[in-house]
Design an enzyme around this catalytic site. Structure first.
Site, PDB file in Angstrom:
ATOM      1  N   ASP A   1     -29.576 -37.504 -33.528  1.00  0.00           N
ATOM      2  CA  ASP A   1     -30.608 -38.220 -32.792  1.00  0.00           C
ATOM      3  C   ASP A   1     -30.125 -39.623 -32.565  1.00  0.00           C
ATOM      4  OD1 ASP A   1     -33.609 -36.811 -32.071  1.00  0.00           O
ATOM      5  OD2 ASP A   1     -33.187 -38.839 -31.701  1.00  0.00           O
TER       6      ASP A   1
ATOM      7  N   CYS B   1     -44.924 -29.301 -22.316  1.00  0.00           N
ATOM      8  CA  CYS B   1     -44.203 -28.497 -21.451  1.00  0.00           C
ATOM      9  C   CYS B   1     -44.957 -27.619 -20.390  1.00  0.00           C
ATOM     10  CB  CYS B   1     -43.494 -27.389 -22.399  1.00  0.00           C
ATOM     11  SG  CYS B   1     -42.339 -28.241 -23.407  1.00  0.00           S
TER      12      CYS B   1
ATOM     13  N   THR C   1     -36.657 -33.578 -21.660  1.00  0.00           N
ATOM     14  CA  THR C   1     -36.625 -33.393 -20.318  1.00  0.00           C
ATOM     15  C   THR C   1     -38.056 -33.930 -19.776  1.00  0.00           C
ATOM     16  OG1 THR C   1     -37.007 -31.245 -20.131  1.00  0.00           O
ATOM     17  CG2 THR C   1     -34.709 -32.214 -19.961  1.00  0.00           C
TER      18      THR C   1
ATOM     19  N   ARG D   1     -49.155 -34.525 -26.967  1.00  0.00           N
ATOM     20  CA  ARG D   1     -48.898 -34.739 -25.525  1.00  0.00           C
ATOM     21  C   ARG D   1     -49.473 -34.035 -24.499  1.00  0.00           C
ATOM     22  NH1 ARG D   1     -42.390 -34.076 -26.772  1.00  0.00           N
ATOM     23  NH2 ARG D   1     -43.152 -32.313 -27.935  1.00  0.00           N
TER      24      ARG D   1
ATOM     25  N   GLU E   1     -45.205 -24.079 -30.008  1.00  0.00           N
ATOM     26  CA  GLU E   1     -45.225 -25.001 -31.114  1.00  0.00           C
ATOM     27  C   GLU E   1     -46.516 -24.296 -32.148  1.00  0.00           C
ATOM     28  OE1 GLU E   1     -46.037 -29.166 -29.970  1.00  0.00           O
ATOM     29  OE2 GLU E   1     -44.410 -28.961 -28.512  1.00  0.00           O
TER      30      GLU E   1
HETATM   31  P1  NAD Z   1     -38.975 -34.090 -28.202  1.00  0.00           P
HETATM   32  O1  NAD Z   1     -39.298 -35.303 -27.328  1.00  0.00           O
HETATM   33  O2  NAD Z   1     -39.822 -33.660 -29.472  1.00  0.00           O
HETATM   34  O3  NAD Z   1     -37.442 -34.215 -28.685  1.00  0.00           O
HETATM   35  C1  NAD Z   1     -36.594 -34.847 -28.105  1.00  0.00           C
HETATM   36  C2  NAD Z   1     -35.376 -35.679 -29.074  1.00  0.00           C
HETATM   37  O4  NAD Z   1     -34.331 -35.963 -28.199  1.00  0.00           O
HETATM   38  C3  NAD Z   1     -36.149 -36.858 -29.485  1.00  0.00           C
HETATM   39  O5  NAD Z   1     -35.966 -36.970 -30.972  1.00  0.00           O
HETATM   40  C4  NAD Z   1     -35.175 -38.022 -29.022  1.00  0.00           C
HETATM   41  O6  NAD Z   1     -35.028 -39.098 -29.862  1.00  0.00           O
HETATM   42  C5  NAD Z   1     -33.818 -37.185 -28.836  1.00  0.00           C
HETATM   43  N1  NAD Z   1     -33.090 -37.696 -27.836  1.00  0.00           N
HETATM   44  C6  NAD Z   1     -33.158 -38.152 -26.690  1.00  0.00           C
HETATM   45  N2  NAD Z   1     -32.215 -38.622 -25.998  1.00  0.00           N
HETATM   46  C7  NAD Z   1     -31.029 -38.407 -26.998  1.00  0.00           C
HETATM   47  C8  NAD Z   1     -29.778 -38.623 -26.760  1.00  0.00           C
HETATM   48  N3  NAD Z   1     -29.044 -38.961 -26.002  1.00  0.00           N
HETATM   49  N4  NAD Z   1     -28.916 -38.202 -27.992  1.00  0.00           N
HETATM   50  C9  NAD Z   1     -29.399 -37.650 -29.163  1.00  0.00           C
HETATM   51  N5  NAD Z   1     -30.821 -37.523 -29.152  1.00  0.00           N
HETATM   52  C10 NAD Z   1     -31.639 -37.786 -28.099  1.00  0.00           C
HETATM   53  O7  NAD Z   1     -38.744 -33.013 -27.218  1.00  0.00           O
HETATM   54  P2  NAD Z   1     -38.960 -31.350 -27.528  1.00  0.00           P
HETATM   55  O8  NAD Z   1     -40.484 -30.868 -27.557  1.00  0.00           O
HETATM   56  O9  NAD Z   1     -38.196 -30.950 -28.623  1.00  0.00           O
HETATM   57  O10 NAD Z   1     -38.290 -30.876 -26.228  1.00  0.00           O
HETATM   58  C11 NAD Z   1     -36.861 -30.635 -26.156  1.00  0.00           C
HETATM   59  C12 NAD Z   1     -36.465 -29.910 -24.839  1.00  0.00           C
HETATM   60  O11 NAD Z   1     -36.997 -28.561 -25.012  1.00  0.00           O
HETATM   61  C13 NAD Z   1     -37.371 -30.198 -23.525  1.00  0.00           C
HETATM   62  O12 NAD Z   1     -36.623 -30.009 -22.496  1.00  0.00           O
HETATM   63  C14 NAD Z   1     -38.651 -29.119 -23.435  1.00  0.00           C
HETATM   64  O13 NAD Z   1     -39.219 -28.955 -22.164  1.00  0.00           O
HETATM   65  C15 NAD Z   1     -37.797 -27.978 -24.086  1.00  0.00           C
HETATM   66  N6  NAD Z   1     -38.871 -27.012 -24.894  1.00  0.00           N
HETATM   67  C16 NAD Z   1     -39.666 -27.773 -25.592  1.00  0.00           C
HETATM   68  C17 NAD Z   1     -40.624 -26.654 -26.444  1.00  0.00           C
HETATM   69  C18 NAD Z   1     -41.597 -27.180 -27.395  1.00  0.00           C
HETATM   70  O14 NAD Z   1     -42.398 -26.815 -27.874  1.00  0.00           O
HETATM   71  N7  NAD Z   1     -41.902 -28.785 -27.491  1.00  0.00           N
HETATM   72  C19 NAD Z   1     -40.497 -25.396 -26.357  1.00  0.00           C
HETATM   73  C20 NAD Z   1     -39.360 -24.956 -25.449  1.00  0.00           C
HETATM   74  C21 NAD Z   1     -38.407 -25.735 -24.670  1.00  0.00           C
HETATM   75  C1  UGA Z   2     -45.405 -22.874 -24.230  1.00  0.00           C
HETATM   76  C2  UGA Z   2     -44.987 -21.507 -23.962  1.00  0.00           C
HETATM   77  O1  UGA Z   2     -46.057 -20.516 -24.419  1.00  0.00           O
HETATM   78  C3  UGA Z   2     -43.542 -21.145 -24.787  1.00  0.00           C
HETATM   79  O2  UGA Z   2     -43.062 -19.934 -24.642  1.00  0.00           O
HETATM   80  C4  UGA Z   2     -42.525 -22.384 -24.332  1.00  0.00           C
HETATM   81  O3  UGA Z   2     -41.254 -22.273 -24.857  1.00  0.00           O
HETATM   82  C5  UGA Z   2     -43.251 -23.660 -24.429  1.00  0.00           C
HETATM   83  O4  UGA Z   2     -44.206 -23.598 -23.847  1.00  0.00           O
HETATM   84  C6  UGA Z   2     -42.237 -24.825 -23.905  1.00  0.00           C
HETATM   85  O5  UGA Z   2     -41.576 -24.477 -23.063  1.00  0.00           O
HETATM   86  O6  UGA Z   2     -42.500 -25.733 -24.545  1.00  0.00           O
HETATM   87  P1  UGA Z   2     -46.549 -24.394 -26.065  1.00  0.00           P
HETATM   88  O7  UGA Z   2     -46.737 -25.332 -25.125  1.00  0.00           O
HETATM   89  O8  UGA Z   2     -46.443 -24.462 -27.514  1.00  0.00           O
HETATM   90  O9  UGA Z   2     -45.741 -23.056 -25.750  1.00  0.00           O
HETATM   91  O10 UGA Z   2     -48.195 -23.533 -26.337  1.00  0.00           O
HETATM   92  P2  UGA Z   2     -48.811 -22.300 -25.699  1.00  0.00           P
HETATM   93  O11 UGA Z   2     -49.345 -21.471 -26.718  1.00  0.00           O
HETATM   94  O12 UGA Z   2     -48.232 -21.579 -24.676  1.00  0.00           O
HETATM   95  O13 UGA Z   2     -50.222 -23.019 -25.027  1.00  0.00           O
HETATM   96  C7  UGA Z   2     -50.088 -24.150 -24.146  1.00  0.00           C
HETATM   97  C8  UGA Z   2     -51.339 -24.492 -23.751  1.00  0.00           C
HETATM   98  O14 UGA Z   2     -52.168 -23.665 -23.147  1.00  0.00           O
HETATM   99  C9  UGA Z   2     -52.385 -25.133 -24.794  1.00  0.00           C
HETATM  100  O15 UGA Z   2     -53.190 -26.106 -24.525  1.00  0.00           O
HETATM  101  C10 UGA Z   2     -53.339 -23.759 -24.967  1.00  0.00           C
HETATM  102  O16 UGA Z   2     -54.480 -24.121 -25.518  1.00  0.00           O
HETATM  103  C11 UGA Z   2     -53.437 -23.299 -23.485  1.00  0.00           C
HETATM  104  N1  UGA Z   2     -53.601 -21.882 -23.564  1.00  0.00           N
HETATM  105  C12 UGA Z   2     -52.908 -20.921 -23.713  1.00  0.00           C
HETATM  106  C13 UGA Z   2     -54.863 -21.679 -22.764  1.00  0.00           C
HETATM  107  O17 UGA Z   2     -55.582 -22.404 -22.334  1.00  0.00           O
HETATM  108  N2  UGA Z   2     -55.447 -20.198 -22.754  1.00  0.00           N
HETATM  109  C14 UGA Z   2     -54.527 -19.311 -23.137  1.00  0.00           C
HETATM  110  O18 UGA Z   2     -54.941 -17.977 -22.978  1.00  0.00           O
HETATM  111  C15 UGA Z   2     -53.393 -19.644 -23.766  1.00  0.00           C
END
Ligand code: NAD
Ligand code: UGA
Length: 441
Positions: A30, A265, A86, A335, A157
């Site tokens: 990172d 997301c 992203t 967020r 999450e």
């Molecule tokens: P995040 O912001 O929590 O983490 C991203 C990390 O990448 C940070 O620690 C940052 O310092 C690091 N970073 C940025 N630029 C960098 C670089 N050039 N080299 C190395 N590290 C670098 O993001 P996240 O929530 O983990 O999401 C990451 C991706 O996965 C996004 O595209 C998001 O849409 C996707 N995603 C997120 C979730 C989720 O539940 N948070 C679930 C599925 C998919």
């Molecule tokens: C969501 C998707 O469920 C994951 O599959 C995906 O990987 C992720 O986004 C991502 O791309 O980051 P997450 O954001 O962790 O996961 O949480 P969810 O459980 O999907 O809930 C999202 C939001 O919807 C929350 O604010 C939750 O309170 C709300 N929600 C969920 C509702 O208002 N009603 C519902 O019936 C379900």
């Protein structure tokens, strides 16, 4: 196998720890040195059930290490997972791909040239359709033999460890047999457990991710649109959702009506998807996704209006207790949290607001220093004129309504998540209201 995970946020830290748990040797990378320091000491930089123990065991066994050096990453392994953020661009709904590009551009010059075992870069970040192919061109200019695949992440999450170790499906978008073989090897323990492995080309893999999140968001906004109709007609949205969900073709999940979706997301992904559809000239899809977003935003305003009516139409000189700050329970992620959005809107309308959350107070305070916070529920509710239940942490369901009635100024409750037991709260003297349940009070 040896692999690196570039970007150790919610997705990357969990992916790195889980890959080590599967027996791989993993290097997490990172740009955030503080984050890397915490992870290297076995401390997750955020709250995620089950992650702490797994991370500590992987770090102690040295199967998992961390660095800020992309040179070290390039030498360490021949498979590199890219998990950087992203976010939404500041000037539009589109996806900001700067971090993905920086990670790929930063790694490429250090990757070995031809003659080595082929290097594979695997994108896990959520990106607009077409990104993998564009990056492949960029990568090849710097490191000709490098292959690229897309393997979108579906974890939620609060359930991230379970979702990673027992996913419902793994989707890989590949351009070569070699890439598919490598990914099958990495995920072999999960495939042996029967996990569905869907192999396609990168564009479809990228689309599966955005289409899935957009569908989930659409389901939530659909039931919240029904809540508006219930409010106008005297029907009850919870019974409606239960009855609709009993149809196995519809299913009960993601039909929980209330404050709507937030987080890092769903909101940004539907906007990024709409922005990409617009770029492609596909207007009809854009209209649908804009409506999903609009209904979701409106839900937050409706909850603020409901609360204002509960205090007689004017928040000024009124105390408001807010239960919940994270965007969903079992997470400290704030967020785009609907709860904090509502808390801040209520504050701006003149109320004295005090917010409670079991895990997210530090993050919430950093995001909204203008709000006041309380470390226990009773303190948050002291002298409140209305209590807003905005994030459905299980402990709020265990609250004793009679005990809480004794600390507030007026026992009035908005259950914006529709999960508290109205009979018990009413019996303790509370006036209740909730979106989509006009007959509750
Ligand atoms: P995040 O912001 O929590 O983490 C991203 C990390 O990448 C940070 O620690 C940052 O310092 C690091 N970073 C940025 N630029 C960098 C670089 N050039 N080299 C190395 N590290 C670098 O993001 P996240 O929530 O983990 O999401 C990451 C991706 O996965 C996004 O595209 C998001 O849409 C996707 N995603 C997120 C979730 C989720 O539940 N948070 C679930 C599925 C998919
Ligand atoms: C969501 C998707 O469920 C994951 O599959 C995906 O990987 C992720 O986004 C991502 O791309 O980051 P997450 O954001 O962790 O996961 O949480 P969810 O459980 O999907 O809930 C999202 C939001 O919807 C929350 O604010 C939750 O309170 C709300 N929600 C969920 C509702 O208002 N009603 C519902 O019936 C379900």
């Amino acid at each position: 196998m040896r692999l690196t995970v570039i970007g150790t946020g919610y997705v990357g830290a969990v992916h790195a720890a889980c890959m080590a748990e599967l027996g791989h040797e993993v290097l997490g990378v990172d740009v955030d040195a503080e984050r890397i320091g915490a992870l290297a000491a076995g401390r997750p930089p955020f709250y995620e059930p089950g992650l702490s123990a797994m991370l500590k065991s992987a770090v102690d066994s040295r199967r998992l290490r961390f660095t800020t050096s992309l040179t070290e990453a390039a030498w360490f392994a021949d498979t590199h997972f890219v998990c950087v953020g992203t976010p939404q661009r500041a000037d539009s709904g589109a996806s900001d791909l700067r971090h993905v590009e920086a990670a790929v551009d930063g790694l490429a010059p250090y990757l070995p040239g031809s003659g080595y075992e082929r290097v594979l870069v695997v994108g896990k970040s959520t990106v607009p359709v077409g990104t993998a192919d564009r990056l492949a061109g960029r990568l090849r200019a710097l490191a000709p033999d490098v292959d690229i695949a897309w393997n979108p992440e579906f974890l939620r999450e609060g359930r991230a460890v379970r979702d990673t170790l027992r996913p419902e499906r793994i989707v890989v978008g590949v351009r070569s047999v070699h890439a598919e073989r490598r990914l099958r090897e990495i995920y072999a323990p999960l495939l042996a457990d029967g996990t569905r492995f869907i192999v396609t080309e990168p564009a479809t893999a990228e689309l599966v991710k955005l289409a899935s999140n957009s569908f989930l968001a659409t389901k939530i906004s659909f039931i919240n649109a029904m809540a508006e109709i219930c409010d106008a007609t005297g029907a009850d949205v919870c019974t409606l959702a239960e009855a609709m969900g009993a149809d196995s073709r519809i299913g009960p999940s993601f039909l929980a009506p209330g404050l709507g979706f937030g987080g890092s997301c769903l909101p940004k992904d539907i906007r990024a998807f709409a922005a990409r559809a617009e770029e492609l000239g596909l207007g009809a899809s854009v209209v649908l996704l804009h409506q999903v977003d609009e209904i979701n935003t409106r839900q937050r305003r409706r909850v603020v209006d409901l609360a204002e009516r509960m205090v007689g139409g004017d928040f000024r000189d009124h105390g408001v207790a807010v239960l919940g700050a994270s965007f969903k329970p079992h997470s400290d992620d704030v967020r785009d949290s609907p709860a904090l959005d509502v808390a801040d809107a209520v504050r701006r309308r003149g109320a004295r607001v005090r917010v409670h959350d079991p895990e997210a107070v530090d993050n919430a305070r950093a995001a909204h220093p203008e709000l006041q916070f309380a470390l226990d529920v009773a303190k948050a509710c002291e002298q409140a004129d209305v209590v807003l239940h905005l994030t459905e942490w299980p402990q709020y369901r265990e609250l004793d309504p009679a005990a809480l009635a004794a600390v507030v100024r007026t026992p009035a409750l908005v259950d914006a998540r529709n999960v508290l037991d109205p009979v018990a709260w009413r019996a303790a003297g509370w006036t209740l209201c909730a979106p989509g349940r006009p007959r509750l009070g």
